[in-house]
Design a protein around this motif. Structure first.
Motif, PDB file in Angstrom:
ATOM      1  N   PHE A  42      36.376  -6.290 -10.933  1.00 29.68           N
ATOM      2  CA  PHE A  42      35.867  -4.939 -11.165  1.00 29.68           C
ATOM      3  C   PHE A  42      36.972  -4.050 -11.721  1.00 29.68           C
ATOM      4  O   PHE A  42      38.158  -4.356 -11.627  1.00 29.68           O
ATOM      5  CB  PHE A  42      35.292  -4.324  -9.885  1.00 29.68           C
ATOM      6  CG  PHE A  42      36.286  -4.142  -8.775  1.00 29.68           C
ATOM      7  CD1 PHE A  42      37.084  -3.006  -8.704  1.00 29.68           C
ATOM      8  CD2 PHE A  42      36.426  -5.109  -7.788  1.00 29.68           C
ATOM      9  CE1 PHE A  42      37.996  -2.836  -7.685  1.00 29.68           C
ATOM     10  CE2 PHE A  42      37.325  -4.946  -6.759  1.00 29.68           C
ATOM     11  CZ  PHE A  42      38.120  -3.806  -6.706  1.00 29.68           C
ATOM     12  N   ILE A  43      36.552  -2.949 -12.312  1.00 34.33           N
ATOM     13  CA  ILE A  43      37.445  -1.874 -12.726  1.00 34.33           C
ATOM     14  C   ILE A  43      36.911  -0.602 -12.081  1.00 34.33           C
ATOM     15  O   ILE A  43      35.737  -0.539 -11.710  1.00 34.33           O
ATOM     16  CB  ILE A  43      37.531  -1.729 -14.264  1.00 34.33           C
ATOM     17  CG1 ILE A  43      36.138  -1.529 -14.877  1.00 34.33           C
ATOM     18  CG2 ILE A  43      38.228  -2.923 -14.875  1.00 34.33           C
ATOM     19  CD1 ILE A  43      36.165  -1.243 -16.351  1.00 34.33           C
ATOM     20  N   GLY A  44      37.765   0.398 -11.938  1.00 34.28           N
ATOM     21  CA  GLY A  44      37.274   1.598 -11.283  1.00 34.28           C
ATOM     22  C   GLY A  44      38.190   2.790 -11.435  1.00 34.28           C
ATOM     23  O   GLY A  44      39.268   2.706 -12.015  1.00 34.28           O
ATOM     24  N   ILE A  45      37.706   3.887 -10.903  1.00 37.10           N
ATOM     25  CA  ILE A  45      38.476   5.125 -10.846  1.00 37.10           C
ATOM     26  C   ILE A  45      38.400   5.644  -9.413  1.00 37.10           C
ATOM     27  O   ILE A  45      37.491   5.305  -8.664  1.00 37.10           O
ATOM     28  CB  ILE A  45      37.941   6.194 -11.833  1.00 37.10           C
ATOM     29  CG1 ILE A  45      36.479   6.521 -11.543  1.00 37.10           C
ATOM     30  CG2 ILE A  45      38.140   5.758 -13.264  1.00 37.10           C
ATOM     31  CD1 ILE A  45      35.949   7.690 -12.334  1.00 37.10           C
ATOM     32  N   GLY A  46      39.377   6.448  -9.050  1.00 37.71           N
ATOM     33  CA  GLY A  46      39.385   7.014  -7.710  1.00 37.71           C
ATOM     34  C   GLY A  46      39.985   8.399  -7.704  1.00 37.71           C
ATOM     35  O   GLY A  46      40.812   8.748  -8.547  1.00 37.71           O
TER      36      GLY A  46
END
Length: 135
Positions: A42-46
């Protein structure tokens, strides 16, 4: 154990928000480009935000009569600073069976600190190991 030393705003005291944390909360969004399977990258932002304690001290020159002078430290007490961080991350989620999940996440971003002295931004790194149970 809290760090009650005088708060410095340059390269010292960078871990004060972690050591003297009052609270921290955040939101992370993960996107699974291949869908969720047994092994799912997965890839993501936070985005995280929080508050921390710091201590402010002033230094006053005291003249004890004659020619002798010395520096006296006077505490202005405990203060509250804030921090906010944003991060881009990537990782892998493992689902070995229907109830247990675990994963690894790494990312880079920036963390902004705010105190009475000044606001400043530092690079921020993230390395997480997660364990979960579905029910």
């Amino acid at each position: 154990e809290p760090d009650m030393n005088a708060y410095n705003v340059n390269n010292t005291g960078r871990f004060l928000a972690s050591k003297n944390r009052i609270f921290e909360t955040g939101f992370h969004y993960h996107y699974y480009p291949l869908g969720q399977r047994t092994t799912s990258p997965f890839i993501g932002i936070g985005l995280n935000g929080g508050a921390f304690n710091y201590w402010e001290y002033n230094y006053v020159t005291v003249n004890s009569g004659g020619y002798y002078q010395y520096q006296q430290t006077i505490s202005n007490g405990q203060k509250i600073g804030t921090n906010i961080s944003g991060i881009l991350c990537a990782g892998v989620l493992f689902n070995p069976n229907e109830t247990v999940t675990f994963g690894f996440t790494g990312g880079l971003g920036f963390r902004r600190y705010g105190t009475d002295f000044k606001e400043y931004t530092y690079p921020y790194g993230l390395l997480e190991v997660n364990l979960g149970f579905k029910f």
